[in-house]
Design a protein around this motif. Structure first.
Motif, PDB file in Angstrom:
ATOM      1  N   TYR A  10       1.118  -1.183  -0.054  1.00  0.00           N
ATOM      2  CA  TYR A  10      -0.259  -0.121  -0.409  1.00  0.00           C
ATOM      3  C   TYR A  10       0.883   1.043   0.251  1.00  0.00           C
ATOM      4  O   TYR A  10       2.452   1.405   0.227  1.00  0.00           O
ATOM      5  CB  TYR A  10      -1.039   0.002   0.868  1.00  0.00           C
ATOM      6  CG  TYR A  10      -1.487  -0.522   1.027  1.00  0.00           C
ATOM      7  CD1 TYR A  10      -2.141  -2.486   1.711  1.00  0.00           C
ATOM      8  CD2 TYR A  10      -3.208  -0.084   0.699  1.00  0.00           C
ATOM      9  CE1 TYR A  10      -2.790  -2.761   1.588  1.00  0.00           C
ATOM     10  CE2 TYR A  10      -4.232  -1.138   0.668  1.00  0.00           C
ATOM     11  CZ  TYR A  10      -4.240  -2.361   0.618  1.00  0.00           C
ATOM     12  OH  TYR A  10      -5.679  -3.088   1.347  1.00  0.00           O
ATOM     13  N   PHE A  59       3.740   0.969   2.620  1.00  0.00           N
ATOM     14  CA  PHE A  59       3.622  -0.047   3.587  1.00  0.00           C
ATOM     15  C   PHE A  59       3.281  -1.392   2.976  1.00  0.00           C
ATOM     16  O   PHE A  59       2.686  -1.591   1.835  1.00  0.00           O
ATOM     17  CB  PHE A  59       2.155  -0.163   4.221  1.00  0.00           C
ATOM     18  CG  PHE A  59       2.054   1.220   5.436  1.00  0.00           C
ATOM     19  CD1 PHE A  59       1.126   2.183   5.176  1.00  0.00           C
ATOM     20  CD2 PHE A  59       2.592   0.913   6.428  1.00  0.00           C
ATOM     21  CE1 PHE A  59       1.332   3.552   6.207  1.00  0.00           C
ATOM     22  CE2 PHE A  59       2.768   2.621   7.623  1.00  0.00           C
ATOM     23  CZ  PHE A  59       1.690   2.994   7.442  1.00  0.00           C
ATOM     24  N   GLY A 105       3.185  -3.901   8.201  1.00  0.00           N
ATOM     25  CA  GLY A 105       4.672  -3.355   8.945  1.00  0.00           C
ATOM     26  C   GLY A 105       4.161  -1.664   9.024  1.00  0.00           C
ATOM     27  O   GLY A 105       3.068  -0.732   9.189  1.00  0.00           O
ATOM     28  N   GLN A 124     -13.568  -3.359   7.714  1.00  0.00           N
ATOM     29  CA  GLN A 124     -12.546  -3.669   9.371  1.00  0.00           C
ATOM     30  C   GLN A 124     -12.160  -1.950   9.553  1.00  0.00           C
ATOM     31  O   GLN A 124     -12.325  -1.286   9.260  1.00  0.00           O
ATOM     32  CB  GLN A 124     -10.994  -4.261   9.060  1.00  0.00           C
ATOM     33  CG  GLN A 124     -11.349  -5.900   8.400  1.00  0.00           C
ATOM     34  CD  GLN A 124     -10.462  -5.995   7.635  1.00  0.00           C
ATOM     35  OE1 GLN A 124      -9.484  -5.934   7.936  1.00  0.00           O
ATOM     36  NE2 GLN A 124     -10.317  -7.581   6.993  1.00  0.00           N
ATOM     37  N   TYR A 170      -9.207   0.112  11.703  1.00  0.00           N
ATOM     38  CA  TYR A 170      -7.535   0.279  11.944  1.00  0.00           C
ATOM     39  C   TYR A 170      -7.497   1.698  12.770  1.00  0.00           C
ATOM     40  O   TYR A 170      -8.417   2.532  12.205  1.00  0.00           O
ATOM     41  CB  TYR A 170      -7.033   0.294  11.023  1.00  0.00           C
ATOM     42  CG  TYR A 170      -6.723  -1.034  10.753  1.00  0.00           C
ATOM     43  CD1 TYR A 170      -7.487  -1.718   9.411  1.00  0.00           C
ATOM     44  CD2 TYR A 170      -5.173  -1.815  10.004  1.00  0.00           C
ATOM     45  CE1 TYR A 170      -8.245  -2.615   9.187  1.00  0.00           C
ATOM     46  CE2 TYR A 170      -5.402  -3.170   9.739  1.00  0.00           C
ATOM     47  CZ  TYR A 170      -6.441  -3.281   8.858  1.00  0.00           C
ATOM     48  OH  TYR A 170      -6.757  -4.708   7.814  1.00  0.00           O
ATOM     49  N   GLN A 172      -4.429   4.094  13.664  1.00  0.00           N
ATOM     50  CA  GLN A 172      -2.631   4.674  13.474  1.00  0.00           C
ATOM     51  C   GLN A 172      -2.374   5.643  14.388  1.00  0.00           C
ATOM     52  O   GLN A 172      -3.122   7.023  13.981  1.00  0.00           O
ATOM     53  CB  GLN A 172      -3.104   5.057  11.966  1.00  0.00           C
ATOM     54  CG  GLN A 172      -1.018   5.481  10.958  1.00  0.00           C
ATOM     55  CD  GLN A 172      -1.087   5.907   9.537  1.00  0.00           C
ATOM     56  OE1 GLN A 172      -2.262   6.443   9.380  1.00  0.00           O
ATOM     57  NE2 GLN A 172       0.344   5.007   8.807  1.00  0.00           N
ATOM     58  N   GLY A 211       2.438   2.456  11.835  1.00  0.00           N
ATOM     59  CA  GLY A 211       1.521   1.228  10.890  1.00  0.00           C
ATOM     60  C   GLY A 211       0.500   1.574  11.313  1.00  0.00           C
ATOM     61  O   GLY A 211       0.067   2.263  12.163  1.00  0.00           O
ATOM     62  N   LEU A 212      -0.235   0.610  10.646  1.00  0.00           N
ATOM     63  CA  LEU A 212      -1.838   0.697  10.629  1.00  0.00           C
ATOM     64  C   LEU A 212      -2.037  -0.931  11.633  1.00  0.00           C
ATOM     65  O   LEU A 212      -1.405  -1.277  11.675  1.00  0.00           O
ATOM     66  CB  LEU A 212      -2.345   0.116   9.817  1.00  0.00           C
ATOM     67  CG  LEU A 212      -2.943   1.541   8.858  1.00  0.00           C
ATOM     68  CD1 LEU A 212      -1.456   2.146   8.069  1.00  0.00           C
ATOM     69  CD2 LEU A 212      -4.410   1.389   8.264  1.00  0.00           C
ATOM     70  N   HIS A 242      -4.656  -3.203  13.404  1.00  0.00           N
ATOM     71  CA  HIS A 242      -6.422  -3.662  13.551  1.00  0.00           C
ATOM     72  C   HIS A 242      -7.012  -3.956  14.597  1.00  0.00           C
ATOM     73  O   HIS A 242      -7.010  -4.208  15.635  1.00  0.00           O
ATOM     74  CB  HIS A 242      -6.021  -5.132  12.368  1.00  0.00           C
ATOM     75  CG  HIS A 242      -7.217  -5.635  12.229  1.00  0.00           C
ATOM     76  ND1 HIS A 242      -8.384  -6.693  13.603  1.00  0.00           N
ATOM     77  CD2 HIS A 242      -8.235  -5.548  11.373  1.00  0.00           C
ATOM     78  CE1 HIS A 242      -8.503  -7.377  12.518  1.00  0.00           C
ATOM     79  NE2 HIS A 242      -9.435  -6.246  11.566  1.00  0.00           N
ATOM     80  N   LEU A 265     -12.715  -6.656  12.853  1.00  0.00           N
ATOM     81  CA  LEU A 265     -13.194  -6.983  11.396  1.00  0.00           C
ATOM     82  C   LEU A 265     -14.689  -7.630  11.794  1.00  0.00           C
ATOM     83  O   LEU A 265     -15.314  -8.096  12.982  1.00  0.00           O
ATOM     84  CB  LEU A 265     -12.166  -8.389  11.196  1.00  0.00           C
ATOM     85  CG  LEU A 265     -12.856  -8.870   9.839  1.00  0.00           C
ATOM     86  CD1 LEU A 265     -11.965  -9.167   9.389  1.00  0.00           C
ATOM     87  CD2 LEU A 265     -14.003  -9.993  10.048  1.00  0.00           C
ATOM     88  N   PHE A 314      -9.176   4.661  10.871  1.00  0.00           N
ATOM     89  CA  PHE A 314      -9.459   4.168   9.636  1.00  0.00           C
ATOM     90  C   PHE A 314     -10.715   3.556   9.111  1.00  0.00           C
ATOM     91  O   PHE A 314     -10.317   1.939  10.095  1.00  0.00           O
ATOM     92  CB  PHE A 314      -8.384   3.600   8.632  1.00  0.00           C
ATOM     93  CG  PHE A 314      -7.101   5.163   8.463  1.00  0.00           C
ATOM     94  CD1 PHE A 314      -6.436   4.865   9.657  1.00  0.00           C
ATOM     95  CD2 PHE A 314      -7.183   5.959   7.465  1.00  0.00           C
ATOM     96  CE1 PHE A 314      -5.662   6.278   8.819  1.00  0.00           C
ATOM     97  CE2 PHE A 314      -6.335   6.950   7.060  1.00  0.00           C
ATOM     98  CZ  PHE A 314      -5.398   7.274   7.930  1.00  0.00           C
ATOM     99  N   LEU A 330      -8.816  -4.449   0.592  1.00  0.00           N
ATOM    100  CA  LEU A 330      -8.939  -3.505   1.643  1.00  0.00           C
ATOM    101  C   LEU A 330      -8.813  -2.048   0.515  1.00  0.00           C
ATOM    102  O   LEU A 330      -8.102  -1.940   0.894  1.00  0.00           O
ATOM    103  CB  LEU A 330      -8.371  -3.231   2.786  1.00  0.00           C
ATOM    104  CG  LEU A 330      -8.474  -4.893   3.603  1.00  0.00           C
ATOM    105  CD1 LEU A 330      -7.932  -4.331   4.747  1.00  0.00           C
ATOM    106  CD2 LEU A 330      -9.837  -5.163   3.999  1.00  0.00           C
TER     107      LEU A 330
END
Lengths: 114, 110
Positions: free
Chosen positions: A35, A91, A106, B33, B35, B37, B42-43, B45, B48, B88, B98
């Motif tokens: 991404y 990403f 990541g 889903q 998320y 950040q 990073g994102l 989770h 879901l 997000f 996604l």
């Protein structure tokens, strides 16, 4: 588990140079995603691999971008030649199986092209 | 491709208050889903929820899904300063790709 591992975390490069971003997915995961995140466009899916095979690369911006997955534990995203508009956070993410499973991201590779 | 759209875009609340974010999408989904950040990271989770589910809980998080209205909400109860982040929503139409919304910046003031 160590999670999805990306390198480098940060890179500053000059326009025209080749950039290679690396990713190690979570062991056992068979789906891998790249991404790109920018302020203007948000998060965009660039390419999706399943069992090391590229399934959907429709998000790859142009021919300057290429991605490979030579084995289940390694993938690269290459930009050649790089341009300032490629500056973004890239990403890598992985998941087990097909749709409906959690996708793990990541920490990202922060790329600046000057 | 479809894309989630979060609303409101930015939210500032006092610690201890609840934070609610909404997400709308345009096409049919297999799952949705959420998320988080944190700045420079990073994102992560969070939850879901599948298209045949209406509500899900995880700790202080509650997610609802209304497929007839093509919308979802994320509720964070008893917010903490550590909840400060961007949130997000992402929709999966069933092909494992996604599509993310633009994100919702939440600031929790201690």
């Amino acid at each position: 588990d160590a999670g999805v591992i990306q390198s480098p975390r940060h890179e500053v490069t000059e326009m025209g140079q080749e950039v290679t971003l690396r990713c190690k997915p979570i062991s056992g995961h068979n789906s891998l995603f790249w991404y790109r995140q920018t302020m203007m466009r948000g998060l965009e899916l660039l390419i999706y691999f399943n069992n090391n095979v590229p399934i959907d690369d429709s998000g790859m911006p142009e021919d300057r971008f290429s991605a490979k997955m030579p084995n289940a534990s390694f993938s690269t995203l290459k930009i050649q030649p790089s341009e300032p508009r490629d500056s973004a956070v890239y990403f890598c993410a992985s998941s087990l199986g097909d749709s409906g499973n959690t996708i793990y991201f990541g920490e990202g590779s922060w790329l600046t092209v000057v | 491709s479809q894309q989630g759209e979060e609303d409101p875009q930015a939210l500032s609340i006092q610690e201890g208050e609840n934070a609610t974010m909404n997400c709308s999408y345009k096409t049919s989904i297999n799952n949705l889903q959420w998320y988080r950040q944190n700045s420079g990271r990073g994102l992560v989770h969070l939850i879901l929820i599948r298209s045949n589910e209406r509500e899900k809980h995880s700790g202080r998080l509650r997610v609802t899904l209304d497929t007839s209205k093509k919308s979802s909400s994320l509720l964070i109860t008893a917010s903490r300063a550590a909840d400060t982040a961007s949130y997000f929503c992402a929709t999966d139409p069933g092909n494992n790709r996604l599509a993310f919304g633009k994100g919702n910046q939440v600031v929790v003031i201690p």
